[in-house]
Design an enzyme around this catalytic site. Structure first.
Site, PDB file in Angstrom:
ATOM      1  N   TRP A  14       0.819  -1.217   0.000  1.00 41.53           N
ATOM      2  CA  TRP A  14       0.000   0.000   0.000  1.00 41.53           C
ATOM      3  C   TRP A  14       0.849   1.262   0.000  1.00 41.53           C
ATOM      4  CZ3 TRP A  14      -4.377  -0.498  -2.051  1.00 41.53           C
ATOM      5  CH2 TRP A  14      -5.174  -1.627  -1.835  1.00 41.53           C
TER       6      TRP A  14
ATOM      7  N   ASP B 100      -1.268   6.837   6.566  1.00 43.06           N
ATOM      8  CA  ASP B 100      -2.342   5.941   6.138  1.00 43.06           C
ATOM      9  C   ASP B 100      -2.564   4.947   7.282  1.00 43.06           C
ATOM     10  OD1 ASP B 100      -3.978   4.013   5.071  1.00 43.06           O
ATOM     11  OD2 ASP B 100      -2.724   3.576   3.314  1.00 43.06           O
TER      12      ASP B 100
ATOM     13  N   LYS C  23     -12.067  -1.411   6.580  1.00 43.01           N
ATOM     14  CA  LYS C  23     -11.232  -2.327   7.362  1.00 43.01           C
ATOM     15  C   LYS C  23     -11.745  -2.357   8.808  1.00 43.01           C
ATOM     16  CE  LYS C  23      -8.554  -2.864   3.783  1.00 43.01           C
ATOM     17  NZ  LYS C  23      -7.622  -1.884   3.278  1.00 43.01           N
TER      18      LYS C  23
END
Ligand SMILES: *Cc1c(COP(=O)(O)O)cnc(C)c1O
Length: 362
Positions: free
Chosen positions: A101, A172, A196
């Site tokens: 990511w 993030d 999530k």
């Protein structure tokens, strides 16, 4: 049989929240219409958005100098919005590269400016977070970006880099926001896609120092890519994903009822210890390759001796009501994701299954 969902995202939502949402889907607040039918310009929806913000401020102890916004497009749109909004020059923003990511974030930033990858754990196959003890940020970086929990690799920062020269730290936190006690004041901006930890898909939760938007040298951003739009119009410049915001309200209500992040922190620690202990006690039958101090508490990645055994493990676990254990396609093996909604009971069921599987196929 009680089903437990170990999927990385979209992931498990607390049963109590699902139950309430089911009822209010048909009839919100006794109005006779469902929550998804409610205009975003009503007092009722305005209450939803205000309550959600209050909940988040309470849970994360967020001071008023930070804004809270809900932005469609998930974390992936943030990968572009961050450089587009926060660059103070075209030659430098800085990223710490810790896996899949963070790489996606780097690629998007490269469309806006020169990106310095000032530290990376690629050499260690992303099985750790780089050692940042001697690391120093560049004085002329527009910001530094980190990924606090690497959902796919199963690594997590347990302390954060110290910034110098007033350079902002951007994080993030898609897969570990609100799963452990964090001091928001260590960050200038934090973002997380909601599917999530926080509920269903559709949004990124964006928390940032309002002052940050004054820095940008790009004054001609498209309206929908400009953070000012969301901050000044309370995320309602256009029609927001109302159902996702509503679900975020229910999930944060639930978190407060549970005793807040402190409680989650303790339970999440315990849950991960139970699994890592099982893995480490298996004499190499189950293997987690992450360096111990960097192990994630919420995404636990492990392998079995062969690929065929991994496949069989996933298949048989499903038959026992343990879903979503397949690792990301870029990393073989098993991944157990266990965010706030996963109770200890689910983790114990998984450990019992691991025991049984090892005895039968070990
Ligand atoms: C899932 C995830 C993303 C991507 O989220 P989308 O909402 O699909 O864009 C980004 N970063 C991290 C750490 C993630 O876990």
């Amino acid at each position: 049989m009680k089903i437990f969902n170990f999927s990385a995202g979209p992931s498990m939502i607390p049963h109590k929240v699902m139950d309430k949402a089911q009822k209010e889907f048909l009839n919100y607040n006794g109005m006779g219409i469902g929550v998804s039918e409610l205009s975003h310009r009503t007092i009722e929806f305005s209450d939803i958005i205000d309550k959600t913000e209050n909940n988040i401020r309470k849970l994360m102890n967020i001071p008023t100098e930070y804004s809270i916004s809900y932005i469609p497009g998930g974390a992936s749109l943030q990968f572009y919005m961050i450089p587009a909004n926060f660059l103070i020059n075209w030659w430098g923003c800085e990223y710490i590269h810790t896996g899949y990511w963070s790489e996606k974030a780097i690629v998007e930033a490269q469309k806006c400016c020169y990106v310095r990858v000032s530290s990376s754990s690629r050499d260690a196959n992303f099985r750790r977070i780089p050692n940042l003890r001697k690391w120093k940020n560049n004085p002329d970086s527009s910001y530094v970006h980190i990924t606090t929990n690497n959902t796919i690799e199963g690594t997590q920062y347990h302390s954060y880099p110290e910034m110098e020269y007033g350079v902002p730290l951007v994080a993030d936190m898609s897969s570990d926001i609100m799963t452990k006690v964090t001091d928001i004041k260590q960050f200038d901006m934090v973002y997380a896609s909601t599917q999530k930890v926080l509920g269903p898909t559709g949004l990124a939760l964006v928390i940032m120092k309002k002052k940050l938007t004054e820095r940008s040298y790009n004054k001609n951003l498209p309206t929908m890519l400009d953070y000012n739009t969301y901050i000044h119009e309370k995320s309602m410049h256009n029609t927001p994903p109302t159902f996702s915001v509503y679900m975020l309200m229910l999930v944060t209500d639930w978190l407060l009822e549970q005793g807040g992040i402190e409680t989650m922190d303790k339970i999440n620690m315990l849950k991960s210890e139970v699994i890592y202990e099982k893995i480490d006690a298996s004499g190499g039958y189950y293997k987690n390759l992450v360096e111990a101090p960097h192990r994630s508490r919420v995404n636990i990645v492990f392998r079995l001796p062969t690929k065929d055994l991994s496949e069989l493990f996933i298949h048989q676990a499903e038959e026992e009501g343990l879903l979503g254990l397949r690792g990301h396609r870029s990393v073989e093996g098993i991944r157990a994701s266990m965010y706030n909604a996963m109770p200890l009971e689910g983790v114990e069921r998984l450990v019992d299954f691991m025991d049984k599987f090892e005895r039968t196929h070990g």
